[in-house]
Design an enzyme around this catalytic site. Structure first.
Site, short mmCIF file in Angstrom:
data_model
loop_
_atom_site.label_atom_id
_atom_site.label_comp_id
_atom_site.label_asym_id
_atom_site.label_seq_id
_atom_site.Cartn_x
_atom_site.Cartn_y
_atom_site.Cartn_z
N ALA A 181 20.33 7.79 57.24
CA ALA A 181 20.97 6.90 56.24
C ALA A 181 21.28 5.55 56.87
CB ALA A 181 22.24 7.57 55.70
N GLY A 183 19.95 2.66 55.81
CA GLY A 183 19.60 1.58 54.90
C GLY A 183 18.36 1.86 54.07
N ARG A 184 18.06 0.90 53.18
CA ARG A 184 16.90 1.01 52.31
C ARG A 184 16.08 -0.27 52.40
NH1 ARG A 184 17.19 5.31 48.84
NH2 ARG A 184 15.66 4.34 47.47
N HIS A 355 53.10 1.68 32.62
CA HIS A 355 53.71 2.70 33.49
C HIS A 355 53.68 4.04 32.76
CE1 HIS A 355 56.43 4.46 36.42
NE2 HIS A 355 57.12 4.98 35.40
#
Ligand code: NAD
Length: 377
Positions: A181, A183-184, A355
């Site tokens: 893993a 990068g691409r 809230h």
């Protein structure tokens, strides 16, 4: 694991089916074939030539298999693609890369019972996240049993053993499975983009902020232009490209992209980290609020978390915001709108947050930047 995969497949089938229905309803002709440019107005796909006034390239990315990490012997080496379709949980896994993919799978597989080791080259995991925020997530993952080896340079994977350099020493970790893993890379194989003169920035197709390539009628969106590899960036770039093709003037703002990381609790961020803001030379103010002071987080049973905001000291402009906590991926859109509207810190503080919600932590962090925090010290 079987049940988990069955549900994943069902959800994906529904989503893909939905897109298919949209394509048909909009009377779009879908050609399922590999496309190749012949010239700037013609592609060849499935043996047919298709001409068009405009083209949008959206061919995505592939997993990066680094040439500097040698693969020897017999390895059970997987990428995120296989990691998504595992049929059983590995007893142990070594993950190379502590980016978003590495850390998300580390959290998931640890939760499913795998012994996980993450090897990361840099000092901090997930570089786009402020280290104070990513550090909290890392600490929590370590408490859950994930082992991180930081500043570890992986050099080789041999027989399911990952070899790395750490502090001048050679070390290794053996696991049942190894996940790559790091990068691409943009996917342009077979497209003949170079052949028709489209310009590249290294492996990515070069585009400007209007998603134009150097050829006037060809646009390019998504991972293949490697600007920011995120699904919501790709779809927004698609809208910008179409606006411009239709004669309107639209521009992509790459400095306002929210990022969400699916851990438990989650991380969400937008804009600069504190270090990046300092590097830009601006005078900054920083405000922080711990989720321990937030009522809804207490109700939810998880008070681990932090909101950190980085502001321009003179203008109150929002330079960056980073959050760790329950529901923060749902909360970041507020900041996406705020930055589009060029809202200042005052305007966030003046906006009433209901809230009990985790979102109350946002104005608290902004108030903290001015020493005006109410529910924290
Ligand atoms: P990345 O670039 O985010 O991280 C890769 C990591 O590997 C870096 O931290 C890098 O320092 C490290 N590395 C590189 N060489 C190394 C070596 N030899 N030894 C050890 N570590 C090394 O890449 P990724 O995590 O593979 O993700 C790819 C893309 O997909 C990114 O753009 C990411 O943002 C995107 N993505 C995003 C999400 C999300 O936002 N939730 C989910 C999946 C993917």
């Amino acid at each position: 694991m079987k049940k988990l995969q069955a549900r994943r497949e069902k959800v994906i089938a529904t989503l893909v089916g939905g897109v298919g229905a949209l394509v048909r309803a909009n009377k779009i002709t879908l050609v399922t074939a590999e496309a190749k440019f012949v010239d700037a107005h013609t592609i060849e796909a499935g043996g047919k030539k298709i001409t068009s006034d405009f083209f949008i390239i959206a061919t995505g990315s592939d997993v990066f298999m680094p040439p500097f990490i040698a693969q020897e012997g017999k390895n059970t080496l997987i990428t995120s693609r296989e990691a998504l379709t595992l049929d059983k949980v590995p007893g142990s896994i070594a993950i190379i890369g502590g980016g978003v993919i590495g850390v998300e799978f580390a959290a998931l597989l640890n939760r499913l019972g795998s012994r996980v080791t993450v090897l990361e080259l840099l000092e901090h995991i997930m570089p786009m996240v402020d280290p104070e925020v990513s550090g909290l997530a890392k600490k929590r993952l370590e408490q859950d049993g994930v082992v991180f080896k930081m500043q570890a340079k992986v050099t080789k994977v041999k027989d399911n053993t990952v070899h790395y350099e750490l502090g001048g020493k050679q070390e290794s970790v053996k696991a049942d499975m190894v996940l790559m893993a790091v990068g691409r890379v943009p996917h342009t194989a077979g497209l003949n983009a170079e052949g028709i003169g489209i310009e590249f920035d290294r492996k990515a197709i070069r585009t400007d902020s209007r998603l134009r390539t150097n050829i006037p009628n060809i646009y390019c969106i998504g991972d293949v232009n490697a600007k920011v590899m995120l699904a919501h960036v790709a779809s927004h770039e698609g809208m910008i490209a179409v606006e411009n093709i239709c004669g309107h003037d639209a521009e992509m703002r790459y400095d306002r992209i929210p990022s969400c990381i699916y851990l438990d609790p989650e991380i969400a961020c937008i804009g600069l980290t504190e270090a990046q803001a300092k590097e830009s030379g601006r005078k900054i103010k920083v405000g922080k609020f711990k989720m321990a002071g937030n009522g809804k987080s207490l109700v939810e049973g998880d008070t681990d978390g932090l909101v950190k905001v980085i502001l321009d000291a003179d203008l109150g402009e929002i330079l960056g915001l980073h959050m760790y906590g329950k529901h923060v991926t749902e909360m970041i859109s507020e900041l996406s709108v705020a930055t589009t509207l060029e809202a200042t810190a005052d305007e966030i503080i003046e906006s009433i947050h209901p809230h009990p919600t985790v979102s109350e932590a946002i104005p608290e962090a902004f108030m903290a930047a001015y020493g005006r925090q109410i529910h924290g010290m």
